[in-house]
Every structure is written in structure tokens, then in C-alpha cells.
Write a protein that holds these residues in place. Structure first.
Motif, PDB file in Angstrom:
ATOM      1  N   ALA A   1       0.832  -1.204   0.000  1.00 12.52           N
ATOM      2  CA  ALA A   1       0.000   0.000   0.000  1.00 12.52           C
ATOM      3  C   ALA A   1       0.868   1.256   0.000  1.00 12.52           C
ATOM      4  N   LEU A   2       1.973   1.210   0.749  1.00 10.67           N
ATOM      5  CA  LEU A   2       2.897   2.340   0.796  1.00 10.67           C
ATOM      6  C   LEU A   2       3.536   2.575  -0.572  1.00 10.67           C
ATOM      7  N   GLU A   3       3.987   1.504  -1.217  1.00 13.29           N
ATOM      8  CA  GLU A   3       4.601   1.645  -2.533  1.00 13.29           C
ATOM      9  C   GLU A   3       3.601   2.175  -3.557  1.00 13.29           C
ATOM     10  N   LYS A   4       2.343   1.740  -3.439  1.00  6.77           N
ATOM     11  CA  LYS A   4       1.326   2.221  -4.368  1.00  6.77           C
ATOM     12  C   LYS A   4       1.137   3.733  -4.244  1.00  6.77           C
ATOM     13  N   VAL A   5       1.188   4.228  -3.019  1.00  9.57           N
ATOM     14  CA  VAL A   5       1.078   5.675  -2.801  1.00  9.57           C
ATOM     15  C   VAL A   5       2.247   6.390  -3.479  1.00  9.57           C
ATOM     16  N   TYR A   6       3.448   5.860  -3.280  1.00 11.95           N
ATOM     17  CA  TYR A   6       4.635   6.500  -3.841  1.00 11.95           C
ATOM     18  C   TYR A   6       4.708   6.375  -5.367  1.00 11.95           C
ATOM     19  N   ASN A   7       4.256   5.221  -5.903  1.00 11.22           N
ATOM     20  CA  ASN A   7       4.403   4.975  -7.336  1.00 11.22           C
ATOM     21  C   ASN A   7       3.854   6.100  -8.199  1.00 11.22           C
ATOM     22  N   GLY A   8       2.749   6.687  -7.754  1.00 12.56           N
ATOM     23  CA  GLY A   8       2.147   7.763  -8.534  1.00 12.56           C
ATOM     24  C   GLY A   8       2.947   9.040  -8.529  1.00 12.56           C
ATOM     25  N   SER A   9       4.001   9.071  -7.725  1.00 12.06           N
ATOM     26  CA  SER A   9       4.818  10.287  -7.607  1.00 12.06           C
ATOM     27  C   SER A   9       6.241  10.083  -8.094  1.00 12.06           C
ATOM     28  N   VAL A  10       6.459   9.034  -8.913  1.00  9.68           N
ATOM     29  CA  VAL A  10       7.814   8.704  -9.361  1.00  9.68           C
ATOM     30  C   VAL A  10       7.915   8.865 -10.880  1.00  9.68           C
ATOM     31  N   ASP A  11       8.990   9.477 -11.315  1.00 12.03           N
ATOM     32  CA  ASP A  11       9.304   9.594 -12.731  1.00 12.03           C
ATOM     33  C   ASP A  11      10.081   8.343 -13.159  1.00 12.03           C
ATOM     34  N   PHE A  12       9.338   7.299 -13.542  1.00 13.88           N
ATOM     35  CA  PHE A  12      10.004   6.038 -13.884  1.00 13.88           C
ATOM     36  C   PHE A  12      10.796   6.142 -15.180  1.00 13.88           C
ATOM     37  N   GLY A  13      10.403   7.060 -16.060  1.00  9.53           N
ATOM     38  CA  GLY A  13      11.217   7.292 -17.250  1.00  9.53           C
ATOM     39  C   GLY A  13      12.614   7.723 -16.880  1.00  9.53           C
ATOM     40  N   GLY A  14      12.709   8.579 -15.859  1.00 13.60           N
ATOM     41  CA  GLY A  14      14.013   9.015 -15.384  1.00 13.60           C
ATOM     42  C   GLY A  14      14.798   7.884 -14.756  1.00 13.60           C
ATOM     43  N   VAL A  15      14.098   7.002 -14.008  1.00 12.60           N
ATOM     44  CA  VAL A  15      14.757   5.850 -13.373  1.00 12.60           C
ATOM     45  C   VAL A  15      15.384   4.946 -14.429  1.00 12.60           C
ATOM     46  N   TYR A  16      14.622   4.625 -15.478  1.00 11.48           N
ATOM     47  CA  TYR A  16      15.140   3.714 -16.497  1.00 11.48           C
ATOM     48  C   TYR A  16      16.227   4.369 -17.349  1.00 11.48           C
ATOM     49  N   ALA A  17      16.113   5.667 -17.549  1.00 16.69           N
ATOM     50  CA  ALA A  17      17.178   6.364 -18.283  1.00 16.69           C
ATOM     51  C   ALA A  17      18.491   6.324 -17.503  1.00 16.69           C
ATOM     52  N   LEU A  18      18.404   6.478 -16.180  1.00 20.73           N
ATOM     53  CA  LEU A  18      19.598   6.405 -15.341  1.00 20.73           C
ATOM     54  C   LEU A  18      20.163   4.989 -15.341  1.00 20.73           C
ATOM     55  N   ALA A  19      19.279   3.994 -15.286  1.00 25.44           N
ATOM     56  CA  ALA A  19      19.733   2.598 -15.324  1.00 25.44           C
ATOM     57  C   ALA A  19      20.475   2.312 -16.624  1.00 25.44           C
ATOM     58  N   GLU A  20      19.976   2.862 -17.716  1.00 29.66           N
ATOM     59  CA  GLU A  20      20.641   2.652 -19.010  1.00 29.66           C
ATOM     60  C   GLU A  20      22.011   3.325 -19.037  1.00 29.66           C
ATOM     61  N   ARG A  21      22.109   4.520 -18.474  1.00 32.11           N
ATOM     62  CA  ARG A  21      23.408   5.201 -18.432  1.00 32.11           C
ATOM     63  C   ARG A  21      24.417   4.422 -17.583  1.00 32.11           C
ATOM     64  N   GLU A  22      23.938   3.915 -16.447  1.00 25.46           N
ATOM     65  CA  GLU A  22      24.839   3.140 -15.596  1.00 25.46           C
ATOM     66  C   GLU A  22      25.245   1.836 -16.284  1.00 25.46           C
ATOM     67  N   TRP A  23      24.308   1.228 -17.016  1.00 24.89           N
ATOM     68  CA  TRP A  23      24.672   0.000 -17.738  1.00 24.89           C
ATOM     69  C   TRP A  23      25.744   0.288 -18.794  1.00 24.89           C
ATOM     70  N   ASP A  24      25.615   1.396 -19.486  1.00 22.01           N
ATOM     71  CA  ASP A  24      26.631   1.749 -20.492  1.00 22.01           C
ATOM     72  C   ASP A  24      28.006   1.869 -19.852  1.00 22.01           C
ATOM     73  N   ARG A  25      28.047   2.416 -18.640  1.00 20.90           N
ATOM     74  CA  ARG A  25      29.336   2.513 -17.929  1.00 20.90           C
ATOM     75  C   ARG A  25      29.845   1.112 -17.575  1.00 20.90           C
ATOM     76  N   ILE A  26      28.944   0.270 -17.036  1.00 19.55           N
ATOM     77  CA  ILE A  26      29.329  -1.098 -16.649  1.00 19.55           C
ATOM     78  C   ILE A  26      29.798  -1.887 -17.857  1.00 19.55           C
ATOM     79  N   ALA A  27      29.106  -1.753 -18.970  1.00 26.08           N
ATOM     80  CA  ALA A  27      29.452  -2.523 -20.171  1.00 26.08           C
ATOM     81  C   ALA A  27      30.878  -2.231 -20.616  1.00 26.08           C
ATOM     82  N   GLY A  28      31.364  -1.043 -20.347  1.00 24.83           N
ATOM     83  CA  GLY A  28      32.732  -0.711 -20.711  1.00 24.83           C
ATOM     84  C   GLY A  28      33.774  -1.445 -19.892  1.00 24.83           C
ATOM     85  N   TRP A  29      33.352  -2.019 -18.769  1.00 21.11           N
ATOM     86  CA  TRP A  29      34.292  -2.771 -17.908  1.00 21.11           C
ATOM     87  C   TRP A  29      34.214  -4.277 -18.124  1.00 21.11           C
ATOM     88  N   LEU A  30      33.292  -4.727 -18.944  1.00 26.47           N
ATOM     89  CA  LEU A  30      33.116  -6.176 -19.132  1.00 26.47           C
ATOM     90  C   LEU A  30      34.135  -6.727 -20.131  1.00 26.47           C
TER      91      LEU A  30
END
Length: 356
Positions: free
Chosen positions: A327-356
Motif C-alpha cells: 500500500a505504501l509503494e502504491k502511494v509513492y508509485n504515482g509520484s515517481v518519474d520512472f522514465g528518469g529511473v530507467y534512463a539512469l539505469a541505461e546510463r549506468e549499464w553503459d558505464r558497466i558494459a565498458g568494464w566487461l
């Protein structure tokens, strides 16, 4: 290869954590410490990193949450020593060598502060409710643990130590003969435990790492003697092992894996039955003093019944905690920019991929 473990456990002593060893900066190259509250996308961030690593053919270790076993607490790429981990309570992680080894990743920036302020009353209520539910759950689990300890003390009185020792020596001679190629490192994990879904065990990891599985049929808890001796013999011969601890008795092994030998030892008991086909099945209960067990049959039946009732109460507390947290997460979910979260995840993955 994909493996699945837990680093936290709901136990008779409350929440137990193995995160300190997991996030040791001296054993890892890069540690992403995810910060941000409920519903902000930490698990989704880690699942993204794990899925991209799998696509690249990397070994991936997933660490699941004991409070919600469908949610991730961490993901690890063992070949290169890269970790993304939820660094919030109850397993708080803080960088020790910022940027050089470990670093913050702030997902809290994707909350809409104004929306969260408007939902303050709901957020406070659900937070208070889920914390109270955990208190209730851990009280019941503590009592259940005390009863189980008493039961095991009764069952193990007078078991055949020498026969167990002989059987253990035979296994070591047969299975741990040659020198391994590792350093004798011990990786400590939990394979499962008590969750809001009940007793849950990731035996799929055992089957991924081992072709030969010794199933120890053991309702009394004496199997840890066998596994401790095997672990010592293996590490002394240079084999790296994965030691899966008993959440209620963390000084004792519950399961043991030796990946280089494709060998594993698993405890199989009510609520923790190994579902696969074992290489060998060892009936450790046969080593108990059968006359003593018959004389104490009524006592043991009482203890088992009490343990079951207390465990059920603990599970109900964990389920209530999960419902309030959802119930707590449901309240918060409506206030999160998930597009921003996934964009950040992609940027971090690009950094990680350079070390593989």
C-alpha cells in the motif's frame, strides 16, 4: 549462469544480514549503492542491470528480498566484481571509498516532492503499519525458534556421533580427493527462509551449480556436523565453497555447494524438501537414539505443534507487513518519474558494459 540467493533472513533473532561481506570493497571493483525510498524503482533498476548482463553472457547472481522474494535487494556480476545493491534499511550500505570503488546512485531524485507532501498522511500511516507488523512477526518467530531449539535438543540427545563421523570421512575421501584450483574462499549466503509466501528455498541454484547432490534427510539438525567437516576439507584443498547458513543458527550450515566439483549437500526436512533427484540420499534421522525418541514421542509431538502454530503467527505478521508495504509503494508509485529511473539505469549499464 544465473544463481539466486538471499543475504537477509527473517529469523528468531529478527532480521539477519550478510551484506557486510557481500559489499566488501576489497573484493569488488564497482559497487552501486542505490538510495531512495519505497516504490522508487530500486528493484526495477537492478533487474534491468541483471537482464542486460545476461544478454552479454555474464554470470549473474541475484539477491532477493526476504520481505518480498519477488523483489531484488542486489545483483552481482561476479566475474568483474560489480554490484548494484539496495543500500536502505534494514540493510544499510554506505560507500567506504567513494567513486574509487563504491558510489551512491540517488533514485530519490525521481520523486515528485510536491505530490509526496500531499500524500503525507497515507505515507505515515502505511509506514507505521508495516513496521508494527514486523514487530509482531519477529516476536512469533522468536518464540518459534525457542521451541524448535528445545525440540532439536531432545531429538539429538545420544545420537550416534561415531557413525556420522565415519560416514563423513567416507564422503570426504570419495569426493574431496584432489587439489582444487581456488583459494579456499567461503561465500556466505542464505538459500531461503521464512517469507510472507511461507517457507521458500531457491533449490534451483543448487541444481544450477551441482550435478551431484547429497540430500541429507535431517529433521534434527545434526547434518551441519557433516557439512562443516566437508567444508573444512574442501577449503583446505583449495576449493571455493558457498556456505548457506541456517537463519536461526547462523553458526551452522544448512546447505553447502562446491561449484568446481559440481557438488552440493542440502538439508531436506519438512518445509524445506529438496525437489530434485539426489545423487545420494542420506537418512541422518536413522542415527538418532530411536529408544530415546520413542520415549519422548509425546513431548516432540507437542513441540512440533507449538512450533507450527507460532510459525503460522509469524507468517501472518509478515503477510500483514507485506500488505502495508504494498500500500505504501502504491502511494509513492504515482509520484515517481520512472522514465528518469530507467534512463539512469541505461546510463549506468553503459558505464558497466565498458568494464566487461
Amino acid at each position: 549462469m544465473v544463481t539466486n540467493f538471499f543475504l537477509g533472513a527473517n529469523s528468531s533473532a529478527g532480521f539477519r544480514s550478510l551484506y557486510e561481506d557481500f559489499t566488501d570493497p576489497n573484493k569488488n571493483y564497482d559497487i552501486l549503492v542505490l538510495k531512495g525510498g519505497p516504490g522508487v524503482g530500486k528493484s526495477s533498476f537492478m533487474k534491468y542491470i541483471g537482464s542486460r548482463a545476461e544478454e552479454q553472457g555474464e554470470d549473474v547472481e541475484y539477491i532477493w528480498c526476504s520481505g518480498d522474494p519477488d523483489s531484488l535487494d542486489a545483483v552481482r556480476l561476479p566475474r568483474v566484481g560489480i554490484i548494484a545493491v539496495d543500500g536502505t534499511s534494514p540493510h544499510v550500505v554506505e560507500p567506504q571509498y567513494p567513486a574509487a570503488v563504491d558510489r551512491y546512485v540517488n533514485l530519490g531524485q525521481f520523486y515528485c516532492i510536491e505530490d509526496c507532501k500531499k500524500r503525507r498522511e497515507d505515507i505515515v500511516r502505511h509506514t507505521t503499519d508495516y513496521k508494527a507488523a514486523y514487530v509482531r512477526a519477529y516476536r512469533a518467530l522468536q518464540a518459534a525458534g525457542e521451541v524448535e531449539n528445545t525440540l532439536r535438543d531432545v531429538l539429538t540427545a545420544g545420537y550416534d556421533h561415531e557413525k556420522l563421523s565415519r560416514r563423513t570421512s567416507g564422503i570426504i575421501a570419495r569426493e574431496i580427493g584432489r587439489q582444487g584450483s581456488g583459494t579456499g574462499n567461503v561465500l556466505r549466503r542464505y538459500l531461503g527462509g521464512v517469507t510472507h509466501k511461507g517457507l521458500l528455498w531457491r533449490f534451483d541454484t543448487v541444481d544450477a551449480l551441482a550435478d551431484r547432490v547429497y540430500e541429507l534427510l535431517d529433521t534434527s539438525g545434526i547434518g551441519y556436523h557433516l557439512m562443516a567437516a566437508v567444508q573444512t576439507a574442501a577449503t583446505e584443498r583449495g576449493y571455493d565453497v558457498i556456505a548457506c547458513l541456517d537463519p536461526d543458527r547462523p553458526d551452522r550450515l544448512q546447505h553447502l555447494m562446491i561449484p568446481e566439483l559440481r557438488l552440493a549437500f542440502v538439508t531436506s526436512a519438512p518445509g524445506m524438501e529438496y525437489p530434485g533427484t539426489p545423487y545420494r540420499r542420506i537418512h541422518l534421522d536413522a542415527l538418532l537414539d530411536q529408544k530415546h525418541c520413542r520415549q519422548n514421542k509425546a513431548r516432540c509431538r507437542f513441540y512440533r505443534r507449538m512450533h507450527g502454530l507460532l510459525l503460522e503467527e509469524g507468517l501472518e505478521g509478515l503477510q500483514a507487513a507485506k500488505a502495508s508495504h504494498d500500500a505504501l509503494e502504491k502511494v509513492y508509485n504515482g509520484s515517481v518519474d520512472f522514465g528518469g529511473v530507467y534512463a539512469l539505469a541505461e546510463r549506468e549499464w553503459d558505464r558497466i558494459a565498458g568494464w566487461l
